[in-house]
Design a protein around this motif. Structure first.
Motif, mmCIF file in Angstrom:
data_model
loop_
_atom_site.group_PDB
_atom_site.id
_atom_site.type_symbol
_atom_site.label_atom_id
_atom_site.label_comp_id
_atom_site.label_asym_id
_atom_site.label_seq_id
_atom_site.Cartn_x
_atom_site.Cartn_y
_atom_site.Cartn_z
ATOM 1 N N ASN A 46 0.816 -1.220 0.000
ATOM 2 C CA ASN A 46 0.000 0.000 0.000
ATOM 3 C C ASN A 46 0.848 1.267 0.000
ATOM 4 O OD1 ASN A 46 -2.646 1.083 -0.143
ATOM 5 N ND2 ASN A 46 -2.564 1.657 2.010
ATOM 6 N N LEU A 47 1.954 1.240 -0.733
ATOM 7 C CA LEU A 47 2.838 2.397 -0.812
ATOM 8 C C LEU A 47 2.279 3.465 -1.742
ATOM 9 C CD1 LEU A 47 6.338 0.674 -1.109
ATOM 10 C CD2 LEU A 47 5.536 2.067 0.805
ATOM 11 N N SER A 48 2.578 4.703 -1.433
ATOM 12 C CA SER A 48 2.268 5.815 -2.332
ATOM 13 C C SER A 48 3.151 5.720 -3.570
ATOM 14 C CB SER A 48 2.527 7.148 -1.611
ATOM 15 O OG SER A 48 2.566 8.217 -2.537
ATOM 16 N N TYR A 49 2.623 6.149 -4.710
ATOM 17 C CA TYR A 49 3.435 6.176 -5.921
ATOM 18 C C TYR A 49 4.553 7.209 -5.830
ATOM 19 C CZ TYR A 49 -0.210 3.307 -8.041
ATOM 20 O OH TYR A 49 -1.081 2.293 -8.331
ATOM 21 N N GLN A 78 6.883 2.306 -16.422
ATOM 22 C CA GLN A 78 7.997 2.503 -15.487
ATOM 23 C C GLN A 78 7.552 3.096 -14.149
ATOM 24 O OE1 GLN A 78 11.079 1.210 -16.165
ATOM 25 N NE2 GLN A 78 9.883 0.417 -17.883
ATOM 26 N N ARG A 79 6.254 3.149 -13.911
ATOM 27 C CA ARG A 79 5.758 3.621 -12.619
ATOM 28 C C ARG A 79 5.885 2.509 -11.592
ATOM 29 N NH1 ARG A 79 -0.046 6.132 -12.298
ATOM 30 N NH2 ARG A 79 0.745 6.567 -10.201
ATOM 31 N N VAL A 80 6.128 2.917 -10.346
ATOM 32 C CA VAL A 80 6.155 1.920 -9.278
ATOM 33 C C VAL A 80 4.759 1.339 -9.113
ATOM 34 C CG1 VAL A 80 8.114 2.931 -8.076
ATOM 35 C CG2 VAL A 80 5.815 3.734 -7.547
ATOM 36 N N ARG A 81 4.685 0.130 -8.530
ATOM 37 C CA ARG A 81 3.421 -0.607 -8.474
ATOM 38 C C ARG A 81 2.704 -0.489 -7.134
ATOM 39 N NH1 ARG A 81 3.307 -4.303 -12.736
ATOM 40 N NH2 ARG A 81 5.303 -4.554 -13.782
ATOM 41 N N GLY A 82 3.291 0.239 -6.198
ATOM 42 C CA GLY A 82 2.600 0.424 -4.927
ATOM 43 C C GLY A 82 2.987 -0.565 -3.848
ATOM 44 N N PHE A 83 4.050 -1.324 -4.071
ATOM 45 C CA PHE A 83 4.569 -2.205 -3.031
ATOM 46 C C PHE A 83 6.064 -2.362 -3.245
ATOM 47 C CE2 PHE A 83 3.745 -4.970 -6.574
ATOM 48 C CZ PHE A 83 4.706 -5.964 -6.513
ATOM 49 N N ARG A 109 -0.093 7.408 2.843
ATOM 50 C CA ARG A 109 -0.725 6.097 2.757
ATOM 51 C C ARG A 109 -0.423 5.287 4.013
ATOM 52 N NH1 ARG A 109 -1.877 4.642 -2.625
ATOM 53 N NH2 ARG A 109 -3.005 2.878 -1.689
ATOM 54 N N THR A 110 -1.403 4.527 4.490
ATOM 55 C CA THR A 110 -1.186 3.631 5.625
ATOM 56 C C THR A 110 -0.573 2.339 5.096
ATOM 57 O OG1 THR A 110 -3.054 4.560 6.850
ATOM 58 C CG2 THR A 110 -2.256 2.401 7.545
ATOM 59 N N ILE A 202 -2.110 -8.904 0.957
ATOM 60 C CA ILE A 202 -2.644 -8.001 -0.054
ATOM 61 C C ILE A 202 -3.978 -7.456 0.449
ATOM 62 C CG2 ILE A 202 -3.340 -7.709 -2.460
ATOM 63 C CD1 ILE A 202 -0.419 -8.523 -2.118
ATOM 64 N N ASP A 203 -4.052 -6.147 0.627
ATOM 65 C CA ASP A 203 -5.273 -5.493 1.116
ATOM 66 C C ASP A 203 -5.786 -6.137 2.404
ATOM 67 O OD1 ASP A 203 -5.315 -3.641 -0.980
ATOM 68 O OD2 ASP A 203 -6.441 -4.991 -2.282
ATOM 69 N N GLY A 204 -4.843 -6.481 3.280
ATOM 70 C CA GLY A 204 -5.221 -7.001 4.583
ATOM 71 C C GLY A 204 -5.530 -8.480 4.643
ATOM 72 N N ARG A 205 -5.345 -9.210 3.526
ATOM 73 C CA ARG A 205 -5.590 -10.656 3.522
ATOM 74 C C ARG A 205 -4.320 -11.393 3.106
ATOM 75 N NH1 ARG A 205 -11.157 -11.863 3.094
ATOM 76 N NH2 ARG A 205 -10.503 -14.021 3.414
#
Length: 223
Positions: A46-49, A78-83, A109-110, A202-205
């Motif tokens: 859940n990282l910020s871009y 080439q954008r980061v994927r958020g993790f 982002r949390t 992933i998303d808490g699961r």
């Protein structure tokens, strides 16, 4: 908390947190003592871009010596994927980082911080991977959060190779996702992704990833 680069607690902890931040070192480290029981890789979700590798190294380097920081990027944009992944030299430092950083706010982002777990030995669970020798393999992804989107899932698996198909079944009446999905990749990439993604948060699961069997393709086994 001015600025998007601030980090704050999203939940309060009752215990005191007395140690001052240890000066960061990219190579040799802060607190990287030999009593930590070997290196440990952490999964950061859940990282910020806007968060880049140097930012992660700065934040997590406060807890000990870091061997590696990796942020998967989209092959086309080439954008980061958020993790991302952070590997500590010392397991004890890594566990401290989990305790202090999980469910904290980073760049708006949390984030979720957990141990990056390798896939358990398949020999106990039903045989070798891709026994048919097919060029492509369909993976079953179970125990998905209903909040996980198909695009998010595709992006996560594309970190390990090209995804030829990603399908997330939905309920006919409600159109809500059913909590599982199928991802098709080349055999080599699929086996790698299966080993790396099984058990990830992933998303808490904590998701389950394995080679799709006939029963699962008919719609069984959804989380």
């Amino acid at each position: 908390m001015p600025g998007s680069r601030s980090r704050s607690r999203s939940r309060s902890r009752s215990r005191d947190r007395s140690p001052a931040p240890v000066p960061n070192s990219n190579d040799s480290g802060a607190n990287g003592t030999s009593d930590g029981g070997g290196e440990l890789k952490l999964y950061i979700g859940n990282l910020s871009y806007d968060t880049d590798e140097s930012r992660l190294r700065d934040e997590f380097g406060k807890f000990g010596s870091i061997d590696d920081v990796f942020l998967p990027t989209d092959r086309e944009t080439q954008r980061v994927r958020g993790f991302g992944f952070v590997t500590f030299s010392s397991r004890s430092d890594a566990m401290k980082a989990i305790t202090e950083m999980d469910n904290t706010e980073l760049d708006g982002r949390t984030i979720k911080v957990s141990e990056s777990r390798p896939r358990p030995d398949r020999s106990a669970g039903g045989g070798a991977f891709n026994t048919s020798g097919a060029q492509s393999v369909k993976l079953f992804v179970g125990n998905l959060s209903f909040d996980t989107k198909e695009d998010t899932l595709r992006s996560l698996f594309e970190a390990y190779g090209e995804v030829s198909d990603c399908y997330m079944p939905t309920d006919r009446e409600t159109q809500r996702p059913r909590g599982f999905a199928f991802v098709t990749m080349s055999s080599t990439d699929a086996e790698n992704a299966c080993g790396k993604m099984d058990g990830q948060d992933i998303d808490g699961r904590s998701i389950k990833v394995n080679e799709a069997r006939a029963r699962e393709e008919r719609g069984g086994g959804g989380g």
